[in-house]
Design an enzyme around this catalytic site. Structure first.
Site, PDB file in Angstrom:
ATOM      1  N   HIS A 150      -0.420   7.545   7.030  1.00 46.98           N
ATOM      2  CA  HIS A 150      -1.151   6.645   6.138  1.00 46.98           C
ATOM      3  C   HIS A 150      -2.439   7.318   5.652  1.00 46.98           C
ATOM      4  O   HIS A 150      -2.930   7.015   4.567  1.00 46.98           O
ATOM      5  CB  HIS A 150      -1.514   5.343   6.856  1.00 46.98           C
ATOM      6  CG  HIS A 150      -0.341   4.489   7.183  1.00 46.98           C
ATOM      7  ND1 HIS A 150       0.397   4.660   8.326  1.00 46.98           N
ATOM      8  CD2 HIS A 150       0.241   3.465   6.507  1.00 46.98           C
ATOM      9  CE1 HIS A 150       1.372   3.759   8.357  1.00 46.98           C
ATOM     10  NE2 HIS A 150       1.299   3.027   7.261  1.00 46.98           N
ATOM     11  N   ASP A 170       8.949   6.247   1.976  1.00 48.52           N
ATOM     12  CA  ASP A 170       7.861   5.460   2.549  1.00 48.52           C
ATOM     13  C   ASP A 170       6.867   5.222   1.407  1.00 48.52           C
ATOM     14  O   ASP A 170       7.026   5.737   0.292  1.00 48.52           O
ATOM     15  CB  ASP A 170       7.238   6.204   3.742  1.00 48.52           C
ATOM     16  CG  ASP A 170       6.514   5.258   4.704  1.00 48.52           C
ATOM     17  OD1 ASP A 170       6.251   4.092   4.340  1.00 48.52           O
ATOM     18  OD2 ASP A 170       6.188   5.695   5.828  1.00 48.52           O
TER      19      ASP A 170
END
Length: 339
Positions: A185, A255
């Protein structure tokens, strides 16, 4: 299906704005994803998912969520019980294999009961990542364990529970995020393990479950495969490893394209994801400026990608006759915290 674009999009809040409605109608995303920011109460969430589908004119449009249990669970009480993390299920498996497998199936079956009542029909579960000692906690207790055989067995049971309840499962993060020493992230993880080590440990659960309808890629560089690009944007990783060696032929989604592990602007990221071989691009945060760029770069689903998408949705039409009260009571007897 031919009218849908190869993208899954989020929304900014608990109701769709006029701009979002117009945008979704124009761009026709294949699916949507909801997060905690999109959830206020039961009626609101049902209205939101219905509005999303109304925008694209497809009653079976997939609406995804990350509903794993533990710290990654977007629906919380009173909309859904707090469930244990994958590691707690894995601990039960190590004590009693049959009980662990049953618990994994039951919890996924309960997720299906929970999700479908709000119009959510796809769950980014099971987590098939196999952590190693010292790896970043981004996976951590989300994993069923550090043994590929346990992860494979529990992942298979969890996937079966979702499918029995008519919810689309997504295995993640292919070809394996468990060895990463950074959180994708925020940063780009680089894994230097040799290919033989990856085959025996990281790839194994994905290869065993390569019949899954959908998979989500890992924003991780594997230097033994491609030292220059994370799997999500690496043709070598997708063609040679995910499609080739692992043998996964289901619908492959990236993702989140907005995660900091990826480089370049959103146009470049989207182009790289598609060029590498992903079927569908995921954008999560609901920011219109970013979504507009991503949606402008993705094509209409066609060819093999459209076939995979249709095949994935086919599983939503099957559902068993399990009774929710009995399923919940059986699971609660194993995990009193969710009684």
């Amino acid at each position: 299906m031919s009218e849908s674009k190869a993208v899954i999009l989020g929304a900014s809040g608990t109701t769709l704005t006029a701009d979002e409605i117009a945008f979704y109608r124009d761009e026709r995303p294949w699916g949507f994803i909801v997060f905690a920011r999109n959830v206020a109460d039961a009626r609101q969430l049902r209205d939101l998912t219905a509005a999303m589908r109304d925008c694209v004119g497809r009653p079976d449009a997939p609406v995804f969520i990350d509903q794993e249990g533990g710290r990654v669970q977007r629906l919380r009480p009173p909309l859904a019980p707090d469930y244990p993390p994958g590691s707690a299920l894995g601990a039960l498996y190590r004590a009693d294999r049959d009980a662990g497998l049953r618990a994994a199936w039951l919890m996924s079956r309960l997720h299906a009961f929970d999700l479908l009542r709000y119009g959510v029909n796809a769950d980014c579960l099971p987590v098939l990542d196999v952590p190693v000692e010292g790896a970043h906690d981004v996976i951590g207790n989300r994993a069923y364990g550090k043994d590929p055989e346990i992860v494979t067995a529990m992942g298979r049971a969890a996937m079966a529970g979702l499918e029995a309840g008519g919810v689309l499962p997504v295995i993640k993060h292919i070809p394996g995020h468990g060895r990463a020493f950074a959180d994708s992230h925020h940063n780009l993880p680089v894994v230097d393990a040799p290919l033989d080590e990856l085959r025996g440990h990281d790839f194994a659960p994905f290869k065993a479950l390569n019949h899954a309808p959908m998979a989500m890629t890992a924003h991780v560089v594997y230097t033994a495969i491609d030292p220059d690009a994370p799997a999500t944007t690496s043709p070598k990783a997708i063609e040679d490893i995910i499609r080739g060696e692992i043998g996964f032929d289901g619908l492959l989604m990236s993702d989140d394209v907005s995660m900091n592990a990826l480089s370049g602007d959103f146009a470049a990221r989207t182009d790289a994801i598609l060029a590498a071989g992903c079927d569908v691009v995921l954008h999560c945060n609901g920011r219109m400026d970013e979504m507009s760029v991503v949606a402008g770069r993705v094509p209409v689903l066609s060819g093999k990608a459209a076939e995979r998408a249709e095949s994935a949705l086919h599983g939503l039409r099957r559902r068993d006759d399990a009774k929710e009260d009995a399923t919940r009571a059986e699971f609660a007897a194993m995990f009193e915290a969710v009684a």
